[in-house]
Scaffold this active site. Structure first.
Site, PDB file in Angstrom:
ATOM      1  CG  HIS A  33      -0.258  -0.278   2.514  1.00  0.00           C
ATOM      2  ND1 HIS A  33       0.666   0.594   3.039  1.00  0.00           N
ATOM      3  CD2 HIS A  33      -0.333  -1.313   3.403  1.00  0.00           C
ATOM      4  CE1 HIS A  33       1.103   0.150   4.187  1.00  0.00           C
ATOM      5  NE2 HIS A  33       0.532  -1.031   4.439  1.00  0.00           N
TER       6      HIS A  33
ATOM      7  CB  SER B 182      -1.140  -5.725   4.624  1.00  0.00           C
ATOM      8  OG  SER B 182       0.006  -5.114   4.062  1.00  0.00           O
TER       9      SER B 182
ATOM     10  CG  HIS C  81       4.187  -1.761   2.093  1.00  0.00           C
ATOM     11  ND1 HIS C  81       2.872  -2.158   2.039  1.00  0.00           N
ATOM     12  CD2 HIS C  81       4.725  -2.426   3.142  1.00  0.00           C
ATOM     13  CE1 HIS C  81       2.632  -3.025   3.011  1.00  0.00           C
ATOM     14  NE2 HIS C  81       3.737  -3.209   3.692  1.00  0.00           N
TER      15      HIS C  81
HETATM   16  P1  AMP Z   1       4.763  -5.068   6.625  1.00  0.00           P
HETATM   17  O1  AMP Z   1       4.565  -5.458   5.204  1.00  0.00           O
HETATM   18  O2  AMP Z   1       3.493  -4.752   7.351  1.00  0.00           O
HETATM   19  O3  AMP Z   1       5.671  -6.001   7.387  1.00  0.00           O
HETATM   20  O4  AMP Z   1       5.528  -3.684   6.590  1.00  0.00           O
HETATM   21  C1  AMP Z   1       6.737  -3.541   5.900  1.00  0.00           C
HETATM   22  C2  AMP Z   1       7.332  -2.200   6.222  1.00  0.00           C
HETATM   23  O5  AMP Z   1       6.417  -1.182   5.822  1.00  0.00           O
HETATM   24  C3  AMP Z   1       7.608  -1.993   7.713  1.00  0.00           C
HETATM   25  O6  AMP Z   1       8.841  -1.312   7.874  1.00  0.00           O
HETATM   26  C4  AMP Z   1       6.440  -1.159   8.147  1.00  0.00           C
HETATM   27  O7  AMP Z   1       6.715  -0.346   9.265  1.00  0.00           O
HETATM   28  C5  AMP Z   1       6.203  -0.307   6.908  1.00  0.00           C
HETATM   29  N1  AMP Z   1       4.847   0.213   6.906  1.00  0.00           N
HETATM   30  C6  AMP Z   1       3.685  -0.494   7.012  1.00  0.00           C
HETATM   31  N2  AMP Z   1       2.622   0.325   7.050  1.00  0.00           N
HETATM   32  C7  AMP Z   1       3.107   1.589   6.965  1.00  0.00           C
HETATM   33  C8  AMP Z   1       2.513   2.892   6.973  1.00  0.00           C
HETATM   34  N3  AMP Z   1       1.193   3.061   7.071  1.00  0.00           N
HETATM   35  N4  AMP Z   1       3.336   3.953   6.878  1.00  0.00           N
HETATM   36  C9  AMP Z   1       4.679   3.791   6.790  1.00  0.00           C
HETATM   37  N5  AMP Z   1       5.300   2.601   6.779  1.00  0.00           N
HETATM   38  C10 AMP Z   1       4.536   1.515   6.876  1.00  0.00           C
END
Ligand code: AMP
Length: 281
Positions: free
Chosen positions: A34, A186, A37
């Site tokens: 999203h 997500s 990311h």
């Molecule tokens: P995930 O796929 O949820 O493991 O997230 C992967 C990376 O994206 C991690 O470093 C999260 O902190 C970052 N991330 C997820 N959601 C957001 C958001 N809303 N804003 C900024 N970074 C995000």
């Protein structure tokens, strides 16, 4: 854009890139990308010559009763988004490629991991530290970008890099929200419209708490937590935690605290959401 499924192929690409004197940035993700990311990928592109996005739903960071099996996936869409945003390569291994069945080594942080999410997810950060260490060894990044959305994770990764001397710079990128205030995740995909509306109580109450503490000072932390709990409970949220902590130590704020982290984890139905704000004091 290259797509690597095998550790050896990813590592060979990374080694070649290093030999060419190019700077590598890594953006670790679990996919179903999203705007949050994508902001990390954009930042990575601004920092380095070669950007690797890892897409791996890491089984070792999920507890036995958590959502590993139903975690949303859409590789084709993720691939297109990575390409549009200028990534050089995707690393998307299967779990069996990442973990030998007789694996016996873990990377475990012992202090910060016990706070906040660690209380209800006791093995989570061990899984995160282990997989991120592996990704560093496989992708050989000069810099890795993490989101402030997972504030505790970013802090623990910085601690891991410091304590284990990984030659990797950690950049923490701002938390991206929907216009409504809801932090992008997500897992928002699991929410019904009604739950999504209830979940707005997170950002709303975080903002109210921030306002209250910036007006009254640290002595208003308890009042702020109570106010947040009331607001979230009124909106049918089942609270895991609501805490105001020193953002560096994750301990209760003390006299020389310069910044506090106001952090929440709340379930709406079966979906557990986290959110946070930082506040200089
Ligand atoms: P995930 O796929 O949820 O493991 O997230 C992967 C990376 O994206 C991690 O470093 C999260 O902190 C970052 N991330 C997820 N959601 C957001 C958001 N809303 N804003 C900024 N970074 C995000």
């Amino acid at each position: 854009m290259e797509i690597f499924r095998k550790v050896a192929d990813m590592q060979a690409f990374a080694k070649k890139t290093v030999r060419e004197g190019k700077k590598i940035a890594l953006v670790p993700t679990m996919g179903f990308l999203h705007e949050g990311h994508l902001s990390l990928i954009d930042r990575a592109c601004a920092e380095a010559d070669v950007v690797i996005v890892s897409i791996f739903v890491n089984p070792t960071q999920f507890g036995p009763t958590e959502d590993l099996d139903k975690y949303p996936r859409d590789f084709q869409r993720d691939k297109d988004l990575c390409e549009v945003h200028g990534a050089s390569a995707i690393f998307a291994p299967e779990p069996e490629e990442m973990y030998a069945s007789d694996r016996s080594i873990w990377v475990d942080e012992e202090k910060l991991s016990k706070k906040l999410c660690g209380k209800s997810r006791p093995i989570h950060f061990r899984g995160v530290c282990t997989v991120v260490s592996k990704l560093f060894n496989i992708c050989l990044p000069d810099v890795a970008i993490f989101g402030q959305k997972d504030a505790q994770q970013a802090l623990i990764i910085k601690r891991m890099v410091r304590d284990l001397n990984f030659p990797v710079e950690i950049i923490v990128s701002p938390l991206i929200r929907e216009a409504s205030g809801l932090a992008l995740s997500s897992r928002n995909k699991y929410l019904t419209d009604e739950q999504k509306n209830d979940a707005l109580s997170l950002s709303r109450s975080l903002n109210m708490a921030k306002e209250l503490i910036s007006q009254k000072g640290l002595c208003a932390c308890d009042e702020a937590v109570k106010m947040m709990r009331d607001e979230i409970t009124k909106c049918h949220g089942e609270i895991d935690y609501v805490e105001c902590l020193d953002s560096n130590t994750l301990e209760a704020p003390v006299e020389n605290t310069t910044e506090i982290l106001i952090a929440v984890a709340v379930k709406f139905g079966t979906t557990r959401l986290i959110d946070n704000v930082l506040l200089g004091v």
